[in-house]
Design a protein around this motif. Sequence first.
Motif, PDB file in Angstrom:
ATOM      1  N   SER A   1      -6.012   1.099  -3.135  1.00 55.46           N
ATOM      2  CA  SER A   1      -4.632   1.131  -2.149  1.00 55.46           C
ATOM      3  C   SER A   1      -3.284   0.342  -3.076  1.00 55.46           C
ATOM      4  O   SER A   1      -3.928  -0.382  -3.602  1.00 55.46           O
ATOM      5  N   MET A   2      -2.011   0.158  -2.984  1.00 55.76           N
ATOM      6  CA  MET A   2      -0.970  -0.173  -4.125  1.00 55.76           C
ATOM      7  C   MET A   2      -0.291  -0.673  -2.967  1.00 55.76           C
ATOM      8  O   MET A   2       0.876   0.063  -2.269  1.00 55.76           O
ATOM      9  N   ILE A   3       0.060  -1.796  -3.043  1.00 51.01           N
ATOM     10  CA  ILE A   3       1.187  -2.590  -1.415  1.00 51.01           C
ATOM     11  C   ILE A   3       1.981  -2.564  -2.720  1.00 51.01           C
ATOM     12  O   ILE A   3       1.851  -4.136  -3.189  1.00 51.01           O
ATOM     13  N   PRO A   4       4.046  -2.395  -2.371  1.00 46.91           N
ATOM     14  CA  PRO A   4       4.010  -3.576  -2.643  1.00 46.91           C
ATOM     15  C   PRO A   4       4.958  -4.641  -2.189  1.00 46.91           C
ATOM     16  O   PRO A   4       4.601  -4.282  -1.288  1.00 46.91           O
ATOM     17  N   ILE A   5       5.449  -5.784  -3.247  1.00 44.86           N
ATOM     18  CA  ILE A   5       5.577  -7.309  -2.244  1.00 44.86           C
ATOM     19  C   ILE A   5       7.136  -7.867  -2.661  1.00 44.86           C
ATOM     20  O   ILE A   5       7.315  -7.865  -3.851  1.00 44.86           O
TER      21      ILE A   5
END
Length: 569
Positions: free
Chosen positions: A306-310
């Motif tokens: 998974s890739m989650i933007p901050i």
Amino acid sequence: MKSKTLQITLIYTIISILTAVLCHKLLIGYFSSSEYLYLSLIKDIIFILITGLVFRFILSKNEKRSKTIFEKLNKTNEEIKESNEKYDIVAKATSDTIWDWKIQEDSINWNKGIEGVFGYNPEEVGKTSKWWFDKIHPEDSIRMSIKLYSFIEQKTEKWQDQYRFRCADGTYKYVLDRGFLLKDENGRAIRMIGAIQDITKQKEEEQRLKLLETVITQSKDSILITEANSPDGKIPKIVYVNPAFSQMSGYLSNEIIGKSPNIFKGPNSDSEELKKLLKAIKNEEECLIETITYTKNKEEYWVRFSMIPIFNNEGVISHWISIQRDITDEKKLETEKEHLIRELTQNNKDLKQFSYITSHNLRAPLSNLIGLLNLMEDIPLENEELEEILAGFTKSTHLLNETINDLVKVIIIKDNPSMQKEEVSLKEVFENVFSQLSFQIELHKPIIKLKFDKVPELNTNKAYLESILLNLLTNSIKYKSENRKLKISITADKIDNKTILTFKDNGIGIDLERNRDKIFGLYQRFHNYPDSKGLGLYLVKSQVETMGGIISIESEVNKGTTFTITFKN
């Protein structure tokens, strides 16, 4: 001031001259020569004038000196006033609590911050260092005191420490205390001025960050953090990896930081999933993919990635956080599960086919046997044993035929999950059921109550519904109590988005404590009735579930039984 000096000089001169003249007049009677006295008076007046000038000069000097001192005092007062104003402004701007400790006298003064920050009223604030130290948390007091007095003995100028300070309401706040030491000409510490800053929020945030750091470092899932974007259109470069990542991939942190996760891509990686990931990064959207990746030793393993933007406070993406889990075992189980499902599906098909073939192949010989047995009924037999054997054979053949017919019914129900539905009148269905059981109803004369006003029609399969109600009504009549009149109540209600049919009787009931798990089983019998086959309730449950419903039972021995059938609208 000049006029005042002149006035003093004139007063001095006039008084001195008058005194001199008066004295000379008094002396005229004692001296014969008046000329000498006049000369002496003139000399005295001249002396007085000269001393008056000297006195005026001295007063003028003192006046100038006093004026200079006065101006300096005014200037000092203005500076003190300005300094105090600046001090108050700084104290308000920083919300610091300022303290002033006279060490030798052990007297300490606090500014208004002690009230605004910690909630103490002026009369509650002590004037000695003891009050200060008493408010420090017991776990911090000894350490802080030792550090403070060591600092005073060392006579260094600046000191700071962190501790917990008790508020007026009994709670504690974390504070940062910084002080400045003042010494006399002998180097003795005489005064210390400091400022206490409330850092409770910073401490709580620090503890929260430590907790998050612990979670990340102790997590069994692989976690990595990357830069915001990549100029070459790849996954951004890695800036942090946790220990679980190194354990899973085989790469140490210093081997992977600064590189792109693209290095994990291999010949068997799912290119479509990676394209999906790159598209999500481009659109700054969260993404979840599953693909094959590779360890440092080029060994394959499945990963859920998974890739989650901050985003920062301005809404601009600052980093990406990726959480990865090794799902190799999951994938193996999933593959095994799919293989097992395929095998079960095939076995089910084979069993169905076997059932069809068996029922078809058995029905023809059974029909022939029944026909032959019917023909033999007209042939007289003199041998009693042979007649008894044929009677038993006939009975067994008919039972086998009924069993095959029952199995065929079950097969038809199980093999027809998407039967045709239509709007069915419940009243009409019950009239059909009553007509089929007219003989039994006329014989036993049960009291039957129907209530369908809330649900006059139901969207269902008419044949199945008739079969269900026929079986339930037959069971109620068959298992009626001999000690009371048979009463049967059938109602239909709507609750939320569900239609509920309730079938209730006051028959002999069933012992559910012993038989609840077997109620709807195939060929389960709960009473010793000769014509009971144990198939009816099994068929009822199968038909209800085929129509997407649920059936439940509540029963008590010698009191009756209630069946509840629930259909979703």
